[in-house]
Motif scaffolding. Sequence first.
Motif, PDB file in Angstrom:
ATOM      1  N   ARG A 170      25.856  17.357 -35.232  1.00  0.00           N
ATOM      2  CA  ARG A 170      24.801  18.272 -34.781  1.00  0.00           C
ATOM      3  C   ARG A 170      23.460  17.913 -35.401  1.00  0.00           C
ATOM      4  NH1 ARG A 170      26.707  22.702 -36.860  1.00  0.00           N
ATOM      5  NH2 ARG A 170      25.211  22.898 -38.555  1.00  0.00           N
ATOM      6  N   GLU A 171      23.462  17.619 -36.697  1.00  0.00           N
ATOM      7  CA  GLU A 171      22.205  17.284 -37.368  1.00  0.00           C
ATOM      8  C   GLU A 171      21.605  15.987 -36.831  1.00  0.00           C
ATOM      9  OE1 GLU A 171      20.503  19.190 -39.404  1.00  0.00           O
ATOM     10  OE2 GLU A 171      22.050  20.697 -39.060  1.00  0.00           O
ATOM     11  N   VAL A 172      22.442  15.032 -36.460  1.00  0.00           N
ATOM     12  CA  VAL A 172      21.928  13.781 -35.905  1.00  0.00           C
ATOM     13  C   VAL A 172      21.400  14.000 -34.489  1.00  0.00           C
ATOM     14  CG1 VAL A 172      22.541  11.434 -35.226  1.00  0.00           C
ATOM     15  CG2 VAL A 172      23.432  12.380 -37.343  1.00  0.00           C
ATOM     16  N   PHE A 173      22.099  14.767 -33.683  1.00  0.00           N
ATOM     17  CA  PHE A 173      21.663  15.025 -32.314  1.00  0.00           C
ATOM     18  C   PHE A 173      20.320  15.755 -32.284  1.00  0.00           C
ATOM     19  CE2 PHE A 173      26.057  14.930 -30.044  1.00  0.00           C
ATOM     20  CZ  PHE A 173      26.123  13.568 -30.278  1.00  0.00           C
ATOM     21  N   ILE A 174      20.101  16.628 -33.267  1.00  0.00           N
ATOM     22  CA  ILE A 174      18.832  17.360 -33.313  1.00  0.00           C
ATOM     23  C   ILE A 174      17.655  16.416 -33.522  1.00  0.00           C
ATOM     24  CG2 ILE A 174      17.498  19.009 -34.711  1.00  0.00           C
ATOM     25  CD1 ILE A 174      20.046  20.576 -35.135  1.00  0.00           C
ATOM     26  N   GLN A 175      17.896  15.284 -34.178  1.00  0.00           N
ATOM     27  CA  GLN A 175      16.823  14.340 -34.484  1.00  0.00           C
ATOM     28  C   GLN A 175      16.457  13.440 -33.306  1.00  0.00           C
ATOM     29  OE1 GLN A 175      15.317  14.703 -37.372  1.00  0.00           O
ATOM     30  NE2 GLN A 175      16.824  16.298 -37.900  1.00  0.00           N
ATOM     31  N   THR A 176      17.100  13.602 -32.167  1.00  0.00           N
ATOM     32  CA  THR A 176      16.746  12.799 -30.996  1.00  0.00           C
ATOM     33  C   THR A 176      15.268  12.997 -30.654  1.00  0.00           C
ATOM     34  OG1 THR A 176      18.987  13.116 -30.122  1.00  0.00           O
ATOM     35  CG2 THR A 176      17.319  12.303 -28.595  1.00  0.00           C
ATOM     36  N   PRO A 177      14.494  11.922 -30.515  1.00  0.00           N
ATOM     37  CA  PRO A 177      13.052  12.065 -30.234  1.00  0.00           C
ATOM     38  C   PRO A 177      12.790  12.958 -29.021  1.00  0.00           C
ATOM     39  CG  PRO A 177      13.574   9.783 -30.732  1.00  0.00           C
ATOM     40  CD  PRO A 177      14.891  10.506 -30.643  1.00  0.00           C
ATOM     41  N   ARG A 178      11.957  13.938 -29.224  1.00  0.00           N
ATOM     42  CA  ARG A 178      11.669  14.896 -28.148  1.00  0.00           C
ATOM     43  C   ARG A 178      10.995  14.203 -26.972  1.00  0.00           C
ATOM     44  NH1 ARG A 178      14.209  19.249 -26.624  1.00  0.00           N
ATOM     45  NH2 ARG A 178      12.962  20.343 -25.071  1.00  0.00           N
ATOM     46  N   GLY A 179      10.214  13.177 -27.246  1.00  0.00           N
ATOM     47  CA  GLY A 179       9.535  12.478 -26.153  1.00  0.00           C
ATOM     48  C   GLY A 179      10.511  11.820 -25.189  1.00  0.00           C
ATOM     49  N   GLN A 180      11.609  11.264 -25.702  1.00  0.00           N
ATOM     50  CA  GLN A 180      12.595  10.653 -24.826  1.00  0.00           C
ATOM     51  C   GLN A 180      13.267  11.702 -23.938  1.00  0.00           C
ATOM     52  OE1 GLN A 180      15.370   8.205 -26.973  1.00  0.00           O
ATOM     53  NE2 GLN A 180      13.789   7.125 -28.121  1.00  0.00           N
ATOM     54  N   ILE A 181      13.579  12.846 -24.527  1.00  0.00           N
ATOM     55  CA  ILE A 181      14.213  13.912 -23.739  1.00  0.00           C
ATOM     56  C   ILE A 181      13.275  14.402 -22.651  1.00  0.00           C
ATOM     57  CG2 ILE A 181      15.142  16.250 -23.856  1.00  0.00           C
ATOM     58  CD1 ILE A 181      16.080  15.641 -26.686  1.00  0.00           C
ATOM     59  N   GLU A 182      12.003  14.652 -22.991  1.00  0.00           N
ATOM     60  CA  GLU A 182      11.046  15.145 -21.996  1.00  0.00           C
ATOM     61  C   GLU A 182      10.763  14.100 -20.924  1.00  0.00           C
ATOM     62  OE1 GLU A 182       7.716  16.282 -24.306  1.00  0.00           O
ATOM     63  OE2 GLU A 182       8.628  18.169 -25.014  1.00  0.00           O
ATOM     64  N   ALA A 183      10.768  12.818 -21.311  1.00  0.00           N
ATOM     65  CA  ALA A 183      10.555  11.769 -20.314  1.00  0.00           C
ATOM     66  C   ALA A 183      11.707  11.724 -19.320  1.00  0.00           C
ATOM     67  CB  ALA A 183      10.406  10.420 -21.009  1.00  0.00           C
ATOM     68  N   ALA A 184      12.935  11.873 -19.817  1.00  0.00           N
ATOM     69  CA  ALA A 184      14.090  11.873 -18.915  1.00  0.00           C
ATOM     70  C   ALA A 184      14.057  13.077 -17.985  1.00  0.00           C
ATOM     71  CB  ALA A 184      15.384  11.860 -19.726  1.00  0.00           C
ATOM     72  N   LEU A 185      13.688  14.233 -18.503  1.00  0.00           N
ATOM     73  CA  LEU A 185      13.585  15.425 -17.662  1.00  0.00           C
ATOM     74  C   LEU A 185      12.475  15.267 -16.629  1.00  0.00           C
ATOM     75  CD1 LEU A 185      14.025  18.230 -20.357  1.00  0.00           C
ATOM     76  CD2 LEU A 185      15.667  17.577 -18.587  1.00  0.00           C
ATOM     77  N   ALA A 186      11.359  14.633 -17.018  1.00  0.00           N
ATOM     78  CA  ALA A 186      10.254  14.437 -16.084  1.00  0.00           C
ATOM     79  C   ALA A 186      10.629  13.501 -14.945  1.00  0.00           C
ATOM     80  CB  ALA A 186       9.036  13.884 -16.839  1.00  0.00           C
ATOM     81  N   LEU A 187      11.569  12.594 -15.209  1.00  0.00           N
ATOM     82  CA  LEU A 187      12.024  11.672 -14.164  1.00  0.00           C
ATOM     83  C   LEU A 187      13.076  12.290 -13.259  1.00  0.00           C
ATOM     84  CD1 LEU A 187      12.239   8.358 -16.226  1.00  0.00           C
ATOM     85  CD2 LEU A 187      10.551   8.950 -14.481  1.00  0.00           C
ATOM     86  N   GLY A 188      13.408  13.550 -13.507  1.00  0.00           N
ATOM     87  CA  GLY A 188      14.353  14.252 -12.647  1.00  0.00           C
ATOM     88  C   GLY A 188      15.791  14.223 -13.123  1.00  0.00           C
TER      89      GLY A 188
END
Length: 331
Positions: free
Chosen positions: A204-222
Amino acid sequence: MSEAAPFPEPSPISTDPSKHAKVRAGDRIFRGLAEGSGILIVAIIAAIGIFLMWRAIPALARNEENFFLYGGNWITTDTSAMHFGILDLLQVTVFVSVFALILAMPVALGIAIYLTNYAHKRVAGPLASMVDLLAAVPSIIYGVWGLYVLAPAIKPAALWLNENLGWLFLFSTGNASVAGGGTIFTAGIVLAVMILPIITAVTREVFIQTPRGQIEAALALGATRWEVVRTTVLPFGMSGYISGAMLGLGRALGETIALLIILRGTQTAFGWSLFDAGFTFASKIASAASEFNDQYKAGAYIAAGLVLFILTFVVNSLARAAVAGKDRSAS
């Protein structure tokens, strides 16, 4: 006509900002404490290994069997000619620990993904605390719960597996009663619950450290929420997940009281069935505490403890190698 003297090259400019900086007393003290702590840990581990070897060698010298290949009953009454070995102990320890790890890893991964990517903040906090609280339950409570509550509850499932899948060695009739519950099947499930909070917390602690920019970029791509997890969170946190699993495995290898309560001692050789019983390294040593008044009898069990000591080092080394390999491939 004399040649002109070469123009002197300028001296290189230091790029280290701390080269000419004044070292404060507090920095020196902190550095000394940090280095001393690291050296102290190494010294303690080395001292433990030396002590185990020192106490085990006299007993091994009086052993009439091959210490690594003998899997029969331990006979240490006659200290001039003892009979003991670790074959069955090693097999039972590894088998029950790996079985628990196989059960715990998918559940821990699912909990970590849910808490970090799906659960609402109001739910994620209390649920994470509840999972972490599992680590605070004493092992003796797990042992009593496993033998008197869990074993009767899973008895129908154990009997069904033995009757319908008994042709497979994992579910064949072992050296213990399937209905009695004192088997690796029960012990492995209890052990999986015990190591679950360790694996979950690290993952859980490692997953929380996932860069927010990568997550938002993936969501922006649909990408859907699961696609975000699959393409960003899991690749980023896989090394941490493996590290947590290896920490859980190390915890399982050394578990004592719960397995001592659940697993039944047996005179029959271990047969790699989930319905076998037997001793692990730790439970065998704990069960023979009354014999520690004699240096040779105690030395036989200390020799087993030395093998467990080395086994945990091997597991940790393999874990670090696996994590380092994944980090290199990711970079």
